[in-house]
Design an enzyme around this catalytic site. Structure first.
Site, mmCIF file in Angstrom:
data_model
loop_
_atom_site.group_PDB
_atom_site.id
_atom_site.type_symbol
_atom_site.label_atom_id
_atom_site.label_comp_id
_atom_site.label_asym_id
_atom_site.label_seq_id
_atom_site.Cartn_x
_atom_site.Cartn_y
_atom_site.Cartn_z
ATOM 1 N N ILE A 1 3.918 1.885 19.449
ATOM 2 C CA ILE A 1 2.891 2.082 18.316
ATOM 3 C C ILE A 1 2.444 0.862 18.227
ATOM 4 C CG2 ILE A 1 2.518 3.103 16.151
ATOM 5 C CD1 ILE A 1 3.761 5.193 17.714
ATOM 6 N N CYS A 2 1.060 0.767 18.246
ATOM 7 C CA CYS A 2 0.366 -0.382 18.127
ATOM 8 C C CYS A 2 0.544 -0.769 16.546
ATOM 9 C CB CYS A 2 -1.124 -0.393 18.331
ATOM 10 S SG CYS A 2 -1.890 -1.875 17.638
ATOM 11 N N VAL A 3 0.940 -2.369 16.300
ATOM 12 C CA VAL A 3 1.174 -2.757 14.962
ATOM 13 C C VAL A 3 0.151 -2.712 14.141
ATOM 14 C CG1 VAL A 3 1.105 -4.996 15.741
ATOM 15 C CG2 VAL A 3 2.556 -4.460 13.449
#
Lengths: 116, 123, 99
Positions: free
Chosen positions: A76-78
């Site tokens: 998941i992209c931060v």
């Protein structure tokens, strides 16, 4: 072959994550390697551990768990996640939070990057 | 990640503000450009609106993130900003309407560039 | 290249964009709502028939079936493939997803 997957669409507004799920399962069955799925834009909602779909509905959380159990990294992209409340505290245990560098790595290390 | 630079192209085909794709594409471009790979950005279709001069989203309370394109080539390591000529024309724009210097290419030429890419990232 | 179109041609420019960039030996793969592009008698029939002169066009069978489109309702020479077929096409061609 080594595949990297980028998914950008919301898991409930859109069919994209379903397509990812079926594509990845087929690829693994055929002996290919999925080096990672990167969740960006609204796709990060798939990583919310509090998802509670009604019974009989397709279950994004269990899709995530199944993919993880097959050894697929779910990233998941931060930044996109933080914006949408998917953080270390709220991410489901099958997924991990990491930076856009992971998407770059998928682009470099995979033989094919497929966007959904 | 190996010594050879990897050729990656962002294909931006959505207009800014109406959706978040453009904004998060820029964030990805900035991140990618710091890893010393060969990064190109191609604006086609409604994506060309992202480069229109005079944008002021202050009434929307949105940051004018397209200002980033002014510096992205110089301060960051994005190798090429391409704009598809046909898409500009179709939308009543020409090169002088754009916020920054770009390479305006015929569709056929842009397509040849795509063939050289390892990965194509549509936004 | 493998051009993937997953949006309905009636609401998105994805099909049109893909066809602007399709070249010899490229493949058009219609998935999700993109499969409506290949419906016989639809607005895009002639466009797809034009593509078929030079390129192969595939529809993902799961998406076609889900939407109640039978094989006989698809434009002639449009082929059906399953997810494994999708994977094979990606192996053979660098993919780009439109729209």
């Amino acid at each position: 072959m080594k595949f990297g997957i980028l998914v950008k669409e919301s898991p409930y507004n859109n069919q994209a994550f379903d397509s990812v799920y079926h594509f990845v399962n087929a690829a693994i069955e055929m002996g290919h390697e999925i080096i990672g799925i990167f969740f960006y834009d609204d796709a990060v909602y798939a990583g919310n551990k509090y998802l509670e779909p009604p019974q009989g509905d397709r279950n994004i959380k269990s899709y995530m768990d199944t993919l993880k159990s097959k050894g697929v990294r779910l990233v998941i992209c931060v930044a996109a996640g933080k914006r949408r409340g998917v953080t270390q505290d709220t991410v489901n245990e099958s997924a991990e939070i990491s930076g856009l560098g992971q998407l770059l790595e998928l682009s470099i290390e995979s033989d094919r990057l497929v966007t959904f | 990640m190996g010594d050879q630079k990897t050729k990656i192209m962002f294909i931006c085909s959505t207009a800014p503000y109406g959706t978040i794709y453009e904004q998060e594409a820029i964030e990805a471009m900035i991140m990618f450009s710091s890893y010393e790979q060969d990064i190109s950005v191609a604006f086609i279709g409604d994506g060309v609106f992202s480069l229109k001069k005079g944008q002021d989203p202050s009434l929307l309370n949105i940051k004018n993130f397209t200002q980033t394109y002014l510096v992205i080539k110089d301060d960051f390591e994005v190798s090429h900003l391409y704009v598809e000529k046909e898409s500009l024309k179709e939308r009543g724009l020409d090169e002088s309407d754009l916020i920054t210097e770009v390479e305006v290419l015929d569709r056929n030429v842009l397509r040849q560039k795509m063939d050289e890419m390892k990965a194509l990232l549509p936004f | 290249m493998l051009h993937i179109v997953k949006r309905s041609p009636y609401e998105s420019s994805a099909l049109n964009d893909s066809l602007k960039y399709i070249r010899e030996k490229d493949i058009l793969l219609l998935t999700e709502d993109g499969i409506y592009s290949a419906k016989k008698g639809g607005k895009f029939e002639n466009l797809i028939k034009g593509v078929l002169q030079n390129n192969k066009v595939f529809c993902l069978v799961a998406d076609v079936k889900a939407r109640g489109i039978s094989e006989s309702e698809l434009i002639e020479n449009v082929s059906l493939i399953d997810y494994k077929g999708f994977v094979e096409k990606v192996c053979d061609h660098n993919p780009v997803t439109w729209g």
